[in-house]
Design a protein around this motif. Structure first.
Motif, PDB file in Angstrom:
ATOM      1  N   ILE A  95       0.859  -1.188   0.000  1.00 21.25           N
ATOM      2  CA  ILE A  95       0.000   0.000   0.000  1.00 21.25           C
ATOM      3  C   ILE A  95       0.890   1.230   0.000  1.00 21.25           C
ATOM      4  N   ARG A  96       0.521   2.161  -0.859  1.00 20.40           N
ATOM      5  CA  ARG A  96       1.299   3.389  -0.981  1.00 20.40           C
ATOM      6  C   ARG A  96       0.359   4.568  -0.770  1.00 20.40           C
ATOM      7  N   MET A  97       0.635   5.339   0.276  1.00 18.81           N
ATOM      8  CA  MET A  97      -0.185   6.521   0.556  1.00 18.81           C
ATOM      9  C   MET A  97       0.539   7.717  -0.036  1.00 18.81           C
ATOM     10  N   GLY A 149       3.755  15.531  -9.685  1.00 21.40           N
ATOM     11  CA  GLY A 149       3.529  14.866  -8.401  1.00 21.40           C
ATOM     12  C   GLY A 149       4.032  13.431  -8.442  1.00 21.40           C
ATOM     13  N   PHE A 150       3.947  12.825  -9.607  1.00 24.20           N
ATOM     14  CA  PHE A 150       4.357  11.427  -9.770  1.00 24.20           C
ATOM     15  C   PHE A 150       4.803  11.258 -11.220  1.00 24.20           C
ATOM     16  N   SER A 151       6.041  10.829 -11.419  1.00 17.49           N
ATOM     17  CA  SER A 151       6.582  10.641 -12.775  1.00 17.49           C
ATOM     18  C   SER A 151       5.761   9.624 -13.562  1.00 17.49           C
ATOM     19  N   PRO A 152       5.732   9.762 -14.892  1.00 18.77           N
ATOM     20  CA  PRO A 152       5.001   8.790 -15.713  1.00 18.77           C
ATOM     21  C   PRO A 152       5.523   7.372 -15.473  1.00 18.77           C
ATOM     22  N   HIS A 153       4.619   6.449 -15.324  1.00 19.01           N
ATOM     23  CA  HIS A 153       5.008   5.057 -15.049  1.00 19.01           C
ATOM     24  C   HIS A 153       3.829   4.138 -15.311  1.00 19.01           C
ATOM     25  N   SER A 154       4.111   2.848 -15.448  1.00 17.03           N
ATOM     26  CA  SER A 154       3.030   1.871 -15.314  1.00 17.03           C
ATOM     27  C   SER A 154       3.312   1.145 -14.008  1.00 17.03           C
ATOM     28  N   ASP A 155       2.300   0.561 -13.397  1.00 16.10           N
ATOM     29  CA  ASP A 155       2.514  -0.127 -12.119  1.00 16.10           C
ATOM     30  C   ASP A 155       3.057  -1.533 -12.392  1.00 16.10           C
ATOM     31  N   ALA A 156       3.930  -2.008 -11.507  1.00 13.06           N
ATOM     32  CA  ALA A 156       4.567  -3.313 -11.721  1.00 13.06           C
ATOM     33  C   ALA A 156       3.676  -4.475 -11.296  1.00 13.06           C
ATOM     34  N   ILE A 167      -5.594  -0.765  -7.030  1.00 12.49           N
ATOM     35  CA  ILE A 167      -6.876  -0.136  -6.669  1.00 12.49           C
ATOM     36  C   ILE A 167      -6.536   1.197  -6.024  1.00 12.49           C
ATOM     37  N   LEU A 168      -6.980   2.262  -6.650  1.00 14.04           N
ATOM     38  CA  LEU A 168      -6.625   3.603  -6.179  1.00 14.04           C
ATOM     39  C   LEU A 168      -7.824   4.279  -5.547  1.00 14.04           C
ATOM     40  N   TYR A 169      -7.600   4.746  -4.342  1.00 17.13           N
ATOM     41  CA  TYR A 169      -8.633   5.469  -3.597  1.00 17.13           C
ATOM     42  C   TYR A 169      -8.202   6.929  -3.590  1.00 17.13           C
ATOM     43  N   GLY A 179      -5.822  15.144 -10.264  1.00  7.27           N
ATOM     44  CA  GLY A 179      -4.373  15.113 -10.504  1.00  7.27           C
ATOM     45  C   GLY A 179      -3.929  13.938 -11.352  1.00  7.27           C
ATOM     46  N   LEU A 180      -4.690  12.837 -11.294  1.00  5.47           N
ATOM     47  CA  LEU A 180      -4.283  11.639 -12.034  1.00  5.47           C
ATOM     48  C   LEU A 180      -4.532  11.816 -13.530  1.00  5.47           C
ATOM     49  N   ARG A 181      -3.512  11.480 -14.313  1.00  3.25           N
ATOM     50  CA  ARG A 181      -3.623  11.533 -15.780  1.00  3.25           C
ATOM     51  C   ARG A 181      -3.197  10.188 -16.340  1.00  3.25           C
ATOM     52  N   GLU A 211      -4.141  20.774  -2.067  1.00  2.70           N
ATOM     53  CA  GLU A 211      -3.347  19.573  -1.844  1.00  2.70           C
ATOM     54  C   GLU A 211      -4.176  18.372  -2.290  1.00  2.70           C
ATOM     55  N   ARG A 212      -3.498  17.228  -2.444  1.00  2.00           N
ATOM     56  CA  ARG A 212      -4.212  16.043  -2.912  1.00  2.00           C
ATOM     57  C   ARG A 212      -3.685  14.818  -2.169  1.00  2.00           C
ATOM     58  N   PHE A 213      -4.597  13.891  -1.885  1.00  2.00           N
ATOM     59  CA  PHE A 213      -4.214  12.640  -1.214  1.00  2.00           C
ATOM     60  C   PHE A 213      -4.762  11.460  -2.013  1.00  2.00           C
ATOM     61  N   VAL A 243      -4.488   6.834  -2.107  1.00  2.00           N
ATOM     62  CA  VAL A 243      -3.890   5.596  -1.585  1.00  2.00           C
ATOM     63  C   VAL A 243      -3.962   4.544  -2.687  1.00  2.00           C
ATOM     64  N   ALA A 244      -2.815   4.025  -3.078  1.00  5.86           N
ATOM     65  CA  ALA A 244      -2.785   2.972  -4.098  1.00  5.86           C
ATOM     66  C   ALA A 244      -2.510   1.641  -3.409  1.00  5.86           C
ATOM     67  N   THR A 245      -3.321   0.626  -3.731  1.00  8.63           N
ATOM     68  CA  THR A 245      -3.086  -0.719  -3.206  1.00  8.63           C
ATOM     69  C   THR A 245      -2.670  -1.599  -4.374  1.00  8.63           C
ATOM     70  N   PHE A 246      -1.489  -2.170  -4.255  1.00  8.69           N
ATOM     71  CA  PHE A 246      -0.929  -2.974  -5.350  1.00  8.69           C
ATOM     72  C   PHE A 246      -1.086  -4.451  -5.013  1.00  8.69           C
ATOM     73  N   TYR A 247      -1.698  -5.187  -5.922  1.00  7.84           N
ATOM     74  CA  TYR A 247      -1.863  -6.621  -5.679  1.00  7.84           C
ATOM     75  C   TYR A 247      -1.126  -7.409  -6.766  1.00  7.84           C
TER      76      TYR A 247
HETATM   77  O1  LIG Z   1      -2.034   9.556  -6.937  1.00  5.72           O
HETATM   78  C1  LIG Z   1      -2.353   9.098  -8.018  1.00  5.72           C
HETATM   79  O2  LIG Z   1      -3.373   9.427  -8.609  1.00  5.72           O
HETATM   80  C2  LIG Z   1      -1.470   8.098  -8.718  1.00  5.72           C
HETATM   81  C3  LIG Z   1      -0.771   7.186  -7.792  1.00  5.72           C
HETATM   82  C4  LIG Z   1      -0.036   6.122  -8.501  1.00  5.72           C
HETATM   83  O3  LIG Z   1       0.021   6.062  -9.708  1.00  5.72           O
HETATM   84  C5  LIG Z   1       0.674   5.081  -7.721  1.00  5.72           C
HETATM   85  O4  LIG Z   1       0.701   5.170  -6.468  1.00  5.72           O
HETATM   86  O5  LIG Z   1       1.231   4.157  -8.364  1.00  5.72           O
END
Ligand SMILES: O=C(O)CCC(=O)C(=O)O
Ligand SMILES: [Fe+2]
Length: 398
Positions: free
Chosen positions: A248-250, A264-271, A276-278, A285-287, A334-336, A338-342
């Motif tokens: 989990i990444r907050m 806020g966050f460099s371009p990436h794909s998740d590994a 699941i993003l809350y 902010g998410l693009r 500001e923006r918050f 939480v990403a949950t990676f499974y």
């Molecule tokens: O905060 C967001 O909308 C993106 C977060 C994200 O891409 C991540 O945590 O992998």
């Protein structure tokens, strides 16, 4: 060893002591990465250079951001209004409707198309209780508001990237994100870094545990539907994921005095397989990158954002696509999130599902132990979808 943490040092220099035992060779994105670090303890999947807190930085009366946050090529034009918005999947139609019904098959079709063409969708009627979502949100917001002395106890250490900080920082020259994050491995329990868990505020820990359990349930439910949509063996999907690795990444994105220069966050794909993003508040902010254009994902009340990660692209043998995404910042709000990676179970080999390889008569990705795959991922700077490229068996992929 506890790191001598630079967070409390003056922000004017943005320097830190070099971490002497950090291996520059880990930056490699080639298969060599897999040969590194054989002797590292099994549960330690990565580390990242320690960087200053952006939350603290944003408290200073700055009109310009430090150079280390200034991007050169971030002006990605947003899509025009003709681009359709990200699909919305009603999970009640999938998880509660009779599987032969037309409601079910049209929703399953929607899920399949979204996973192939977008790699991103929002889910509604997901079954996660509103009260848990509210409680967890409150505790995450409180967590970021803790005084710096408290947060320092939970900061990353030089040999492991769990805790507060930034991920994927591999050099002093690298541009940094305008955000702070807290990263923790939540499942399976034997992968917990107990020294970190024990230091979490008790109420946050309780809500985090409950949230993590719900996210696993939701991920398994969606994966089961994906197996059906892909016509993959359902037992194979369950076997791959029943004891999956979850982290989990907050994310906290403070306001930024020069938002057009920062990211806020460099371009990436998740590994991972499924994220699941809350989105905790209504700040946008998410693009995501769709057909070469950046599309904004607007926070939708009561919805969760789901995206396909690289592992799912691999397991689906390339049918589903992980999609590049990034987060922007702004000067007012500001923006918050939480990403949950499974991901699949630790100790398994990552590769295309055997039932799909038999069906497609070709394997489009190589097989590697999951642990090596993760170590390679966390040892490099984020760079779009580049990590997936070397998992591809080039001769098979058009
Ligand atoms: O905060 C967001 O909308 C993106 C977060 C994200 O891409 C991540 O945590 O992998
Ligand atoms: Fe992401």
């Amino acid at each position: 060893m506890k790191n001598s943490n630079p967070i409390s040092k003056g922000f004017s220099t943005f320097k830190r002591e070099r971490v002497d035992n950090y291996k520059g060779s880990l930056v490699s994105t080639s298969m060599e990465t897999y040969k590194e670090e054989e002797d590292h303890e099994a549960v330690n999947l990565g580390r990242s250079l320690i960087v200053p807190s952006v939350q603290e930085l944003a408290k200073l009366p700055l009109t310009k951001i430090p150079l280390r946050y200034v991007r050169q090529y971030h002006h990605h034009p947003l899509s025009d209004d003709t681009t359709p918005s990200v699909p919305i999947i009603d999970l009640r139609n999938l998880l509660a409707a009779a599987s032969g019904s037309s409601t079910y098959s049209s929703e399953l079709n929607k899920l399949h198309t979204a996973s192939k063409q977008w790699g991103f969708f929002q889910v509604i009627n997901h079954g996660v209780s509103e009260s848990l979502l509210e409680d967890f949100k409150r505790e995450v917001l409180n967590f970021f508001k803790l005084p710096m002395e408290e947060k320092q106890k939970l900061w990353q250490e030089e040999d492991n990237h769990e805790g507060f900080g930034q991920l994927f920082v591999v050099s002093e020259e690298q541009k940094l994100d305008w955000s702070d994050m807290f990263y923790v491995t939540t499942l399976p329990h034997d992968l917990h870094r107990s020294q970190l868990f024990q230091k979490l505020p008790l109420i946050l820990r309780e809500k985090l545990e409950a949230y993590s359990k719900e996210m696993k349930k939701l991920a398994m439910g969606i994966l089961g539907q994906m197996a059906k949509a892909l016509e993959m063996d359902g037992d194979e999907m369950r076997e791959l994921f029943h004891d999956g690795v979850q982290s989990i990444r907050m994310n906290y994105y403070p306001t930024c005095p020069e938002p057009e220069l920062a990211l806020g966050f460099s371009p990436h794909s998740d590994a991972d397989a499924l994220t699941i993003l809350y989105q905790l508040n209504q700040t946008e902010g998410l693009r995501i990158r769709k057909d070469g254009k950046w599309v904004a994902i607007k926070p939708l009340p009561n919805a969760l954002v789901v995206n396909i990660g690289d592992i799912m692209e691999i397991v689906s043998n390339g049918v589903y696509k992980s999609i590049e995404h990034q987060a922007t910042v702004n000067s007012n709000n500001e923006r918050f999130s939480v990403a949950t990676f499974y991901s699949s179970n630790m100790g398994t080999e990552l590769g295309p599902a055997r039932s799909l390889v038999a069906k497609h008569k070709v394997a489009n990705f190589r097989r590697v132990p999951l642990e090596k795959y993760f170590k390679g991922f966390f040892a490099q700077k984020l760079n779009g979808k580049s990590y997936l490229d070397f998992m591809k068996l080039q001769e098979n992929v058009t």
